[in-house]
Scaffold this active site. Sequence first.
Site, PDB file in Angstrom:
ATOM      1  CE  LYS A  54      -9.156 -31.144  14.671  1.00 34.25           C
ATOM      2  NZ  LYS A  54      -9.694 -31.788  13.460  1.00 34.25           N
ATOM      3  CD  GLN A  98     -11.830 -32.107  10.588  1.00 30.58           C
ATOM      4  OE1 GLN A  98     -10.714 -31.690  11.330  1.00 30.58           O
ATOM      5  NE2 GLN A  98     -12.453 -32.921  11.128  1.00 30.58           N
ATOM      6  CG  ASP A 121      -4.882 -35.786  11.419  1.00 27.68           C
ATOM      7  OD1 ASP A 121      -5.261 -35.963  12.903  1.00 27.68           O
ATOM      8  OD2 ASP A 121      -5.526 -35.235  10.642  1.00 27.68           O
TER       9      ASP A 121
HETATM   10  N1  GUN Z   1     -12.379 -36.392  11.421  1.00 28.30           N
HETATM   11  C1  GUN Z   1     -12.632 -36.996  12.575  1.00 28.30           C
HETATM   12  N2  GUN Z   1     -11.590 -37.121  13.387  1.00 28.30           N
HETATM   13  C2  GUN Z   1     -10.717 -36.809  12.549  1.00 28.30           C
HETATM   14  C3  GUN Z   1      -9.273 -36.290  12.952  1.00 28.30           C
HETATM   15  O1  GUN Z   1      -8.687 -37.013  13.933  1.00 28.30           O
HETATM   16  N3  GUN Z   1      -8.558 -35.747  12.242  1.00 28.30           N
HETATM   17  C4  GUN Z   1      -9.051 -35.384  10.881  1.00 28.30           C
HETATM   18  N4  GUN Z   1      -8.015 -34.730  10.253  1.00 28.30           N
HETATM   19  N5  GUN Z   1     -10.018 -35.333  10.822  1.00 28.30           N
HETATM   20  C5  GUN Z   1     -11.067 -35.888  11.466  1.00 28.30           C
END
Ligand code: GUN
Length: 307
Positions: A54, A98, A121
């Site tokens: 990211k 996350q 998100d």
């Molecule tokens: N962990 C696995 N997929 C995601 C996601 O799309 N967003 C976040 N914040 N954590 C994750």
Amino acid sequence: MNSGKILSGKKVAEEIRAEAARDVAELAGSGVRPQLDVVLVGDDPASKVYVGSKARACDRLGMASNTHRLPEDVAQARVLDLVHALNADPEVDGILVQLPLPGSLDTHRILDAVDPAKDVDGFHPTNVGLLQQGRPRLVPCTPLGIMELLRREGIGVEGRRAVVVGRSDIVGKPMAMLLLHAHATVTLCHSRTRDLASVTRQAEILIVAAGRRALIGPDHVAEGAVVIDVGMHRLTTEDEVESLFPGDEERRRRFADKGSVLTGDVDFVRVLPRAARITPVPGGVGPLTIAKLMANTVAAARWRRGV
Ligand code: GUN
């Protein structure tokens, strides 16, 4: 190998990123540089890899990013303090916590603390509710990326029978909602669905986000279905690789190189002959998620700053 059937997430992700890059350049003209702040708690190796990707994606597009690393045993109050500080910081456009968080933390409480306007998100109850009501604002990145893939590949959804396997808040539930709003007839299956294969065989569009390796075999798939595989699993023995990808020399070489290869929730090799179109793992849904995260961050910057 039937390459016309393969739905490449990489290609569509590149298109989405190119559009985001154009938006970033345009915003720079107004003195705005979108900024994503990521909160990473603990040492989960997969989470570290995702968070690194990211940050690199932000870099490449000319966006700012910060990763806030907290120890596994951090107190809940400290995580909440950090989220509140990011909410209050006018330079921060997007906040991503996350997941999964360590079991000692209350995930809902922490996600609820994120300013909905910065919730790239789409996990905050306000954004979940807006999506449910059909007036989406910030929408979870994976389902959003899948809708974009279907649209750009000319795969119509309206009036068609879509089956989603998996009912997570991150993928399954928002996916079902987006398909419903796009006028599909939607069935949402999960681990307690009886005779899963008889339900998934009804699908013209089958989206699998169950988190179980090779759950979906040829008996689960109707001839001519479009199959989207959200799963991501690491194969770590030669036997596993050979059983799912028999005679696949390239994958064997990758395994010898790296000690593991990725696969999804779909038994790709055996489902491929039945499917009209199918996403591979890797190179399918994965790249779309990060591309949409970039697009969500740009959108959040535009809305919040009114540019
Ligand atoms: N962990 C696995 N997929 C995601 C996601 O799309 N967003 C976040 N914040 N954590 C994750």
